[in-house]
Design an enzyme around this catalytic site. Sequence first.
Site, PDB file in Angstrom:
ATOM      1  N   GLU A 197       0.740  -1.140  -0.164  1.00 45.08           N
ATOM      2  CA  GLU A 197      -0.070   0.283  -0.064  1.00 45.08           C
ATOM      3  C   GLU A 197       0.679   1.388  -0.125  1.00 45.08           C
ATOM      4  OE1 GLU A 197      -3.949  -1.112   2.342  1.00 45.08           O
ATOM      5  OE2 GLU A 197      -2.839  -0.051   2.982  1.00 45.08           O
ATOM      6  N   GLU A 291      -6.733  -7.264  -0.777  1.00 40.49           N
ATOM      7  CA  GLU A 291      -6.383  -6.929   0.637  1.00 40.49           C
ATOM      8  C   GLU A 291      -8.545  -6.242   1.002  1.00 40.49           C
ATOM      9  OE1 GLU A 291      -4.364  -5.109   3.367  1.00 40.49           O
ATOM     10  OE2 GLU A 291      -4.830  -4.682   4.648  1.00 40.49           O
TER      11      GLU A 291
END
Length: 457
Positions: A197, A291
Amino acid sequence: MKMFSIPALACAMTLGFGLASAQTITPTRVGPVSQYGQLITGKNSAGQGRIYGSCEGVKDGAEVQVRGMSLYWSMVAKSTEFWTPEGIATMVNDMNVQIVRAAMGTTNEDWWGCKDGTESCGNDKSKHITGYATDAEFQTNLMNTVVEAAIKNDIYVVIDWHSHQAHEEVDNATKFFTEMAQKWGQYDHVIFELYNEPKETSWGVIKDYADKVVSAIRQHSDNLILVGNRKYDQNPQEAINNEVTGENIAYTFHYYANSHCWEGQTSWGDPCEGANAQQAINAGLSVFVSEWGTADANGGGNPDTGRNTSWQNWMDQNKLSWANWSASKVEEGTAAFSSGSNRNSLQYTTSGQMVKEYLSTNPTTYTRCATAPIPEPNPEEAIHGLHSANFDVTFSGKALNVSGATANVEIFTAKGDKLMDINNVQGELSLAAFPAGKYLVRVKSGSVSKMKAISIK
């Protein structure tokens, strides 16, 4: 005696990736990987990005959506307990997962999570978990354990460089993914996620990093690669017309149901995070939800049934594969397991029960596709002789010898890719042109056909 041989150049041209690393792990069941094959990117007839399987290829109706769990960051014992063969098998058997994501810590952070499976390590620093930067051996061993367990269970596995600053870790990431691609890149089960991320890192910087790591992986594997994007994987549309160099690359999207929206605009007037992903999909980019959480973006909160249902509908409409955060018993609202769970027995939180119900609609049985890997025989079956009433076949050194009848001989990689097919073989068939490794040989004479494993040294 007639001698058959194989030109070395022709053999090398045929092998491709298939023999870069001989396989030694055989699934213990027929699962989603045997049915779908390697995951590949492509577009449907409307030009939207999708994920497909190599078994059926890119065509409408053959889209592949796999769903499962993401292991929690590999920095605490309440997570790493499930980074085990037992943990993976239990999730397969009890949750019906098709994929598991292994979120490996990459830095030198220390969350005081003890390697002995408890959190009462005292001052014994040797038992504290740190990331790849300071304990590469421990983290690599954890990853290898999960990957091997996933292959044995015939599910997909995401090798995740779980970092918010991967573009500052190019050397370590390149080293790690090179090793992973060399070791595991020939298995259809494996997916590489290069950058968990990014925060506010620009797409240009992310792309430059990804191009370098993709190049390293492609020396050893053509498997699916996932690339993150700005603001915690909520801007995959920024890759439109400026994609990462190479083939079979998808872009990740992350969301948390309570904190993000799937269509329209946010309360402050920006496009919803899901709208960004939809824009990327509509432009032909393949998107993968590596995710997502049932509650708040910080891991807390209580799952909202209505919001989660809407998110699920959106993912199903776009055939998006996903991994839920998280397969752990950490004290967070999005953790799937309650404190009484262990690697062999799962008890569920509110979030975990919700996700388990979603996963219950995954198939419970699978059919091996025609091009799926052929299971490697048990070691005790890998004998040097094949015998029938009509013919005998022996294997010694680097040659097969067919006696008693003429036969058709086929040689496969351990993955099931056919390398050679020769008719009317009688006598010695040299395999000296093949690199050292394990292979499967199928010999047919009349109505008799047998397959055994051989090992060329």
